[in-house]
Design a protein around this motif. Structure first.
Motif, PDB file in Angstrom:
ATOM      1  N   ASN A 152     -11.583   3.216  12.958  1.00 54.28           N
ATOM      2  CA  ASN A 152     -10.784   3.738  11.857  1.00 54.28           C
ATOM      3  C   ASN A 152     -11.077   2.972  10.577  1.00 54.28           C
ATOM      4  OD1 ASN A 152      -8.934   5.691  13.318  1.00 54.28           O
ATOM      5  ND2 ASN A 152      -8.511   3.817  14.475  1.00 54.28           N
ATOM      6  N   SER A 153     -10.594   3.482   9.477  1.00 57.69           N
ATOM      7  CA  SER A 153     -10.717   2.767   8.203  1.00 57.69           C
ATOM      8  C   SER A 153      -9.337   2.586   7.576  1.00 57.69           C
ATOM      9  CB  SER A 153     -11.657   3.500   7.241  1.00 57.69           C
ATOM     10  OG  SER A 153     -11.248   4.837   7.048  1.00 57.69           O
ATOM     11  N   TYR A 154      -9.251   1.583   6.738  1.00 55.26           N
ATOM     12  CA  TYR A 154      -7.980   1.198   6.112  1.00 55.26           C
ATOM     13  C   TYR A 154      -8.221   1.081   4.607  1.00 55.26           C
ATOM     14  CZ  TYR A 154      -3.695  -1.564   5.331  1.00 55.26           C
ATOM     15  OH  TYR A 154      -2.481  -2.021   4.901  1.00 55.26           O
ATOM     16  N   MET A 155      -7.352   1.698   3.819  1.00 48.43           N
ATOM     17  CA  MET A 155      -7.580   1.796   2.387  1.00 48.43           C
ATOM     18  C   MET A 155      -6.468   1.089   1.610  1.00 48.43           C
ATOM     19  SD  MET A 155      -8.288   5.269   0.183  1.00 48.43           S
ATOM     20  CE  MET A 155      -6.564   5.543  -0.266  1.00 48.43           C
ATOM     21  N   PRO A 156      -6.634  -0.210   1.309  1.00 52.69           N
ATOM     22  CA  PRO A 156      -5.625  -0.919   0.532  1.00 52.69           C
ATOM     23  C   PRO A 156      -5.706  -0.575  -0.951  1.00 52.69           C
ATOM     24  CG  PRO A 156      -7.432  -2.390   1.046  1.00 52.69           C
ATOM     25  CD  PRO A 156      -7.739  -1.081   1.715  1.00 52.69           C
ATOM     26  N   GLY A 157      -4.578  -0.732  -1.619  1.00 48.85           N
ATOM     27  CA  GLY A 157      -4.551  -0.647  -3.074  1.00 48.85           C
ATOM     28  C   GLY A 157      -4.730  -2.025  -3.680  1.00 48.85           C
ATOM     29  N   THR A 158      -4.449  -2.142  -4.971  1.00 47.95           N
ATOM     30  CA  THR A 158      -4.639  -3.398  -5.686  1.00 47.95           C
ATOM     31  C   THR A 158      -3.698  -4.455  -5.115  1.00 47.95           C
ATOM     32  OG1 THR A 158      -5.112  -2.058  -7.643  1.00 47.95           O
ATOM     33  CG2 THR A 158      -4.851  -4.419  -7.975  1.00 47.95           C
ATOM     34  N   THR A 159      -4.267  -5.528  -4.607  1.00 46.30           N
ATOM     35  CA  THR A 159      -3.544  -6.502  -3.794  1.00 46.30           C
ATOM     36  C   THR A 159      -3.557  -7.875  -4.442  1.00 46.30           C
ATOM     37  OG1 THR A 159      -4.111  -5.252  -1.795  1.00 46.30           O
ATOM     38  CG2 THR A 159      -3.468  -7.561  -1.490  1.00 46.30           C
TER      39      THR A 159
END
Length: 260
Positions: A178-185
């Motif tokens: 799977n893939s994981y898409m974070p925002g500005t962290t």
């Protein structure tokens, strides 16, 4: 809640800082043995001390095939690899017309090939054992294509394609990708970027962040940087849910105005 990782082995690439370290901490807190890699031994040792007693670091540069082999061997000496998190990545703000071929190749090698090299080794072993879970850390920039970060957006979009394509190889098995898409962290590199931006613009950091959300990410629902620890929780949930395979999990603070 028992996440089912007690006593299992997890590799988190580039796990000595930022989102990678937060993910490594979460796996360790849930009882996993954690292996992280990097290019700076002192930084790796400091990160392992912070993560906990069952964290192990190895100097292995995944920009080379030899580095991937070194990481694989180091991890296998500690048991079967149940989890692989491909986290290594670089970003900067740039002018598309000024980005050289060499810089483009650095982006592809760092943001994509590092993940390909170690996944090629680890996933083959997982399929042989019929057990394992892989996650690729992408970015909201993969969907919200950014004009002043073209190499970053392009390579993070490629990560999504790579993840889904590899998931197709798991059909009928107990292996998942799977893939994981974070925002500005709120990582050190992102905080450093905003500190530099604030200085250049003669603003406070708080004002620079407010202007960023007003002007660049007005659709963001959170309107603040994301705590890296939240990504640790999100990734471990994604990787231990047997119903999730071939999907992209969004954790972007609501930046992308879409429910799909």
């Amino acid at each position: 809640m028992d996440m089912g990782v007690q006593g299992k082995l997890a590799i988190i690439t580039g796990g000595s800082d930022g989102i990678g370290k937060a993910i490594a901490k979460t796996f360790h807190e849930e009882g996993a043995t954690v292996v992280i890699n990097g290019r700076n031994l002192d930084k790796l040792n400091a990160a392992c001390d912070e993560i906990g007693v069952n964290a192990h670091g190895v100097v292995a540069d995944l920009a080379t095939p030899e580095g991937a082999e070194e990481l694989m061997t180091f991890a296998e000496d500690r048991g079967d690899i149940s989890f692989l998190v491909n986290n290594i990545g670089i970003f900067d703000v740039n002018d598309f017309f000024e980005v050289t071929d060499e810089r483009w190749m650095e982006y592809f090698n760092t943001n994509l090939m590092t993940a390909i090299r170690i996944s090629r080794l680890v996933m083959k072993d997982m399929l042989g054992r019929n057990d394992g879970s892989i996650a690729f850390i992408s970015s909201e920039a993969a969907i919200r294509s950014i004009g002043n970060m073209v190499p970053y957006s392009t390579t993070k979009t490629a990560v999504l394609g790579l993840s889904r394509s590899l998931a197709e190889l798991t059909r009928g098995t107990n292996v998942r990708v799977n893939s994981y898409m974070p925002g500005t962290t709120s990582t050190e590199s992102v905080k450093g970027y905003f500190a530099g931006l604030a200085k250049d613009q003669g603003k406070t950091i708080d004002q620079a962040l407010k202007d960023f959300y007003d002007e660049v990410q007005p659709g963001n629902l959170k309107q603040s940087l994301i705590d890296p620890a939240m990504h640790g929780r999100g990734v471990i949930q994604l990787m231990t849910n047997s119903a999730m395979n071939g999907v992209m999990h969004r954790a972007d603070g609501g930046t992308i105005r879409s429910i799909f």
